[in-house]
Design a protein around this motif. Structure first.
Motif, PDB file in Angstrom:
ATOM      1  N   ASN A 153      40.414  31.714  35.663  1.00  0.00           N
ATOM      2  CA  ASN A 153      39.520  31.555  36.804  1.00  0.00           C
ATOM      3  C   ASN A 153      40.347  31.316  38.060  1.00  0.00           C
ATOM      4  O   ASN A 153      41.558  31.093  37.987  1.00  0.00           O
ATOM      5  CB  ASN A 153      38.558  30.372  36.586  1.00  0.00           C
ATOM      6  N   ARG A 172      41.095  37.566  35.991  1.00  0.00           N
ATOM      7  CA  ARG A 172      40.171  37.987  34.936  1.00  0.00           C
ATOM      8  C   ARG A 172      40.906  38.726  33.819  1.00  0.00           C
ATOM      9  O   ARG A 172      40.558  38.593  32.635  1.00  0.00           O
ATOM     10  CB  ARG A 172      39.081  38.883  35.537  1.00  0.00           C
ATOM     11  N   GLU A 173      41.933  39.494  34.183  1.00  0.00           N
ATOM     12  CA  GLU A 173      42.708  40.205  33.168  1.00  0.00           C
ATOM     13  C   GLU A 173      43.419  39.250  32.219  1.00  0.00           C
ATOM     14  O   GLU A 173      43.774  39.626  31.098  1.00  0.00           O
ATOM     15  CB  GLU A 173      43.714  41.132  33.847  1.00  0.00           C
ATOM     16  N   GLN A 205      41.228  37.372  41.941  1.00  0.00           N
ATOM     17  CA  GLN A 205      40.242  37.133  40.883  1.00  0.00           C
ATOM     18  C   GLN A 205      40.328  38.217  39.805  1.00  0.00           C
ATOM     19  O   GLN A 205      40.163  37.935  38.616  1.00  0.00           O
ATOM     20  CB  GLN A 205      38.840  37.083  41.485  1.00  0.00           C
ATOM     21  N   LEU A 206      40.597  39.447  40.207  1.00  0.00           N
ATOM     22  CA  LEU A 206      40.761  40.542  39.248  1.00  0.00           C
ATOM     23  C   LEU A 206      41.965  40.293  38.344  1.00  0.00           C
ATOM     24  O   LEU A 206      41.887  40.436  37.109  1.00  0.00           O
ATOM     25  CB  LEU A 206      40.929  41.857  40.002  1.00  0.00           C
ATOM     26  N   SER A 214      41.946  36.264  31.531  1.00  0.00           N
ATOM     27  CA  SER A 214      40.870  35.332  31.165  1.00  0.00           C
ATOM     28  C   SER A 214      41.035  34.003  31.888  1.00  0.00           C
ATOM     29  O   SER A 214      40.725  32.929  31.350  1.00  0.00           O
ATOM     30  CB  SER A 214      40.833  35.117  29.640  1.00  0.00           C
ATOM     31  N   ASP A 248      39.360  38.740  46.000  1.00  0.00           N
ATOM     32  CA  ASP A 248      38.831  39.428  44.822  1.00  0.00           C
ATOM     33  C   ASP A 248      39.939  40.123  44.030  1.00  0.00           C
ATOM     34  O   ASP A 248      39.800  40.358  42.830  1.00  0.00           O
ATOM     35  CB  ASP A 248      37.710  40.406  45.182  1.00  0.00           C
ATOM     36  N   GLU A 303      32.089  44.542  41.628  1.00  0.00           N
ATOM     37  CA  GLU A 303      32.666  44.049  40.385  1.00  0.00           C
ATOM     38  C   GLU A 303      32.288  44.904  39.179  1.00  0.00           C
ATOM     39  O   GLU A 303      32.999  44.907  38.174  1.00  0.00           O
ATOM     40  CB  GLU A 303      32.233  42.593  40.142  1.00  0.00           C
TER      41      GLU A 303
END
Length: 845
Positions: free
Chosen positions: A410, A405-406, A401-402, A408, A398, A77
């Motif tokens: 979850n 995350r971009e 999840q990436l 914001s 993942d 990460e």
């Protein structure tokens, strides 16, 4: 100083201190089932630290390829978002195996850093384990006490994994702050003060219960981050700005048309750093024998590749590009890691195939993610959506999840994992439903297998119930490792019982009979294995070992057994491979196996301590398999095949007879299957082929008759349709000296049909008529001339058609009433049809 010079300087320094310079171990630790990837330089020396192995030298140094993407050591990460974490990195290391210890290790570290590489001593800090007064005192010779720091287990007690060699460590940190104020930042995980070297003093073994036991000898294991020391020596704030990474980043700039920015918040810069890091991880893993897949290290590689592919898309790259970076690694690292050159073509093919497969679903998957984000609650992607992205579009968790995350967002990881577990349970239930369920006894008895060398024994009955019998010793092999069980007979109490299956439960062999048995415990039973069937099984099993090695030699060392079946009638071998095996490759594989069969090699088995077995050159063991302290190794030709194996085998390869591949197919993404036969299985296969061939011959004959009949019917139909054209040809006939001359160009399927049409024309002309029909068949002109009976003596068809043929560059002739000819000047056919009445007018006998 270039990275090459830094690496070589390290090796030269420790060579001057009487260290053996050893090559890097593969990044795929095939002999260690506790590791997905080699994650430290000491992995290849684990047996030495445990006291179960030894080397001929006491001191060693190398640069080791390492990957940290899972478990305790997982830097995935952070990659691309900071300046110094990587999934793949080189670890410069030096070791002492019960030789020098803390005093020399620390002294040499200081000498190399400050005297050889000329680092500013004022910028160096050292850390020691909280109770390690010995190391602290040694460091006081080089550093003021305010730059020697004590830390606890988290930072200064090094462990390779959950179990194994471990001990206190002493790290060296480099202070990059302008005013040398970095003391409070040591071990703070910031780039301003960065760890560059770790001296581990191995003196314990962590046992499965968590306790520590002292090792017989004390060892030194050091590890220096090559990429980090390069940044320090080259005066760079980021590892990515050194000549280790910039050639790759420059190539990405060229491919994408974008400019690299070292700013950590620049999205293009993040994407380029991730791609530069990940291509190293994937390339070196494939070169060392791993392949992307759906499980274990294969799945880790697939995740990393797809992660890199997603970042490539952020740069506007929508086609496969990562494989184009492999050449850079071969150019810049091939001198120290030669596999990056020798395996380059394979690595490029695998990466390109993986990229293209993922890109086919990436766009649709991104659309589905956007839809999931729109309907999310509390800015959280649901577990169901995350699972659908994984299951349908190949998005690892993942990667989802990436993407989250971009935005914001979850991801409901617990919900995802729950659905994953449900899928595994369904799969497990499906597999179980295909296997005959037998309720086996759970009793504390032990039986011994003696069937490697003998197929008939007499032994005491230890247990029986219903149709199950346990003997003290047995020649029957139980189904294990892909090899099916033996069948045969048990004889006792005056009765013979057919053994249809054998299962192993713990250390007990359970014989399953066709009918219920009625023995007495303690009674002696005669156990006899079906000999012919066993011979077929062992032939196929030994052929499987030969096939395994042949596959590696033809396709590459990435080939590893991922499943097998050894049956009396056939064998099956599953292995990772990225594309269909070509006919030429299959032939080469088959030829290698048969060459070994015909060379009459002895098949030798060794029962060895596992530490000794792993020293056999090229020996194959299987990741995830659990081995005891002793293992059985099957060797076929000392320079060809050696494998850990508990199965039964021929004594000499000649007993296999002949090997034939009968099938090659895909059974999952990245997994191929080869099916083969030997011995009596080959005879059965040939007999089957003969029957099928006979069926085919009868079928072909029947089919041929049908085709001929259909052709006749078609010809009649076509002729009937053409017959209607005869009337129009006659209607256009010219009269020459009382003779009607009918001519035309027609379309027919063959010469026979043209002649039949000529006959039709002659019949309808009746009397005083001549006809000429022309057509083009293939690359030739075909002509037919017909004459009615009343004038055939004065105007014979054979003569007329010969004159006509000359007009089109050909010739011919025939009977007076019907004659044929051919020509090759296709362009002149229309002219001939126009001029034929003139030929008739000028003709005289």
């Amino acid at each position: 100083m270039t990275s090459r010079a830094i690496r070589q300087g390290f090796l030269d320094f420790f060579a001057s201190k009487d260290h053996r310079i050893v090559p890097s171990a593969p990044v795929v630790p095939h002999g260690d089932p506790t590791l997905l990837f080699t994650n430290a330089g000491m992995n290849q020396f684990k047996d030495v630290f445990l006291g179960t192995g030894a080397r001929e030298y006491k001191r060693a140094a190398d640069t080791q390829k390492c990957i940290r993407v899972s478990g305790k050591h997982n830097d995935l990460e952070e990659v691309g978002y900071d300046t110094y974490h990587h999934t793949f990195f080189e670890m410069l290391g030096n070791w002492s195996f019960g030789d020098y210890y803390k005093e020399e290790a620390i002294a040499w570290s200081w000498e190399l850093l400050t005297q050889v590489w000329k680092l500013d001593p004022a910028r160096l800090h050292a850390t020691v384990y909280r109770t390690d007064d010995e190391a602290f005192t040694i460091w006081e010779k080089y550093l003021p006490t305010e730059r020697i720091h004590r830390f606890g287990e988290k930072d200064n007690f090094w462990e390779m994994g959950e179990t194994g060699p471990c001990g206190p460590c002493s790290e060296i940190h480099y202070d990059r702050t302008p005013d040398l104020s970095g003391g409070p930042l040591v071990n703070a995980g910031v780039p301003e003060v960065i760890e560059i070297w770790n001296n581990v003093f191995i003196q314990y073994n962590r046992k499965p219960d968590g306790t520590l036991e002292p090792l017989r000898d004390k060892h030194v294991d050091t590890g220096m981050g090559f990429e980090r020391i390069c940044a320090v020596i080259q005066g760079k704030d980021s590892n990515y700005d050194t000549d280790v990474f910039m050639p790759i980043i420059n190539a990405i700039e060229h491919i994408s048309g974008k400019t690299y920015s070292p700013e950590l918040t620049n999205t293009d810069g993040v994407a380029m750093r991730v791609m530069a890091d990940h291509i190293r991880t994937v390339s070196f893993s494939i070169a060392d024998g791993a392949l992307p897949g759906n499980e274990g290290r294969g799945y880790v590689l697939r995740r990393i590749l797809r992660r890199a592919s997603r970042y490539a898309r952020n740069l506007g790259l929508h086609s496969a590009v990562l494989y184009r970076l492999v050449q850079i690694l071969a150019d810049t690292m091939g001198d120290i890691f030669p596999d990056s050159v020798s395996q380059q073509a394979l690595v490029e093919k695998v990466i390109k195939a993986e990229e293209e497969a993922f890109l086919q679903t990436l766009e649709r998957g991104l659309e589905r993610f956007a839809e999931a984000a729109e309907r999310s609650t509390n800015d959280t992607i649901s577990g169901a959506d995350a699972f659908q992205l994984y299951d349908t579009f190949g998005f690892p968790l993942d990667l989802t999840q990436l993407l989250a995350r971009e935005r914001s967002f979850n991801v409901d990881e617990a919900g995802f994992q729950s659905l994953m577990q449900e899928q595994k349970e369904r799969s497990r239930s499906a597999r179980k439903s295909t296997i005959q369920q037998v309720e086996l006894p759970a009793i504390e008895v032990t039986s011994e297998f003696v069937g490697y060398d003998i197929l008939t024994t007499e032994s005491k009955i230890l247990y029986f119930k219903d149709n199950q019998v346990i003997l003290e010793t047995t020649p029957f092999y139980a189904e294990m490792g892909g090899q099916v069980s033996d069948i045969g007979t048990l004889t006792f109490g005056g009765s013979v019982y057919q053994v249809t299956d054998v299962r192993k439960v713990g250390n007990t062999f359970v014989h399953i009979c066709e009918t219920e048995v009625e023995p007495l415990v303690g009674e002696i039973a005669r156990a006899e294995v079906h000999k012919r069937r066993r011979q077929d099984i062992v032939a196929n099993h030994s052929a499987t070992h030969l096939l395994h090695e042949a596959l590696r030699r033809v396709l590459g060392t990435h080939v590893q057994q991922s499943g097998s079946l050894v049956h009396p009638d056939h064998l099956r071998f599953d292995f990772p491979h990225f594309q269909k095996v070509s006919h030429q490759e299959l032939q080469a594989i088959e030829d290698i196996v048969n060459d070994k069969i015909q060379e009459f090699h002895a098949v030798v088995t060794h029962d060895l301590p596992i530490t000794e077995a792993r020293k056999i050159p090229g020996v194959k063991s299987f990741f995830g398999d659990k081995y005891g302290d002793r293992v059985r190794v099957v060797v076929i030709d000392d320079k060809f095949s050696a494998e850990f194996c508990g199965g039964t085998h021929v004594r000499n390869t000649s007993e296999i007879g002949y090997f034939k591949i009968i099938g090659e197919s895909s059974i999952a993404a990245g997994t191929r299957r080869i099916e083969g036969i030997t011995g009596s299985g080959l005879r059965k296969y040939l007999a089957h082929l003969e029957v099928e061939l006979q069926k085919s011959a009868v079928h072909a004959e029947s089919l041929n008759d049908k085709i001929k009949l259909l052709e006749k019917e078609l010809a009649k139909t076509q002729l009937a349709s053409l017959g209607g054209k005869i009337e129009s040809i006659i209607a256009k006939a010219q009269t020459i000296n009382t003779i009607r001359v009918a001519v035309d160009i027609v379309e027919v399927s063959d010469a026979d049909q043209l002649n039949s049409l000529g006959d039709e024309l002659r019949n309808k002309l009746g009397s005083s008529g001549i006809g000429l029909l022309g057509t083009i068949l293939g690359d030739k002109i075909q002509l037919v001339c017909v004459v009615t009976d009343d004038i055939k003596s004065s105007h014979p068809a054979g003569k007329l058609v010969g004159l006509a043929a000359k007009e089109v560059g050909g010739g011919g002739g025939g009977r007076p009433h019907l004659a044929t000819a051919g020509g090759k000047d296709l362009a002149k056919l229309p002219e001939l049809i126009t001029n034929f009445p003139r030929i008739v007018a000028s003709y005289s006998v």
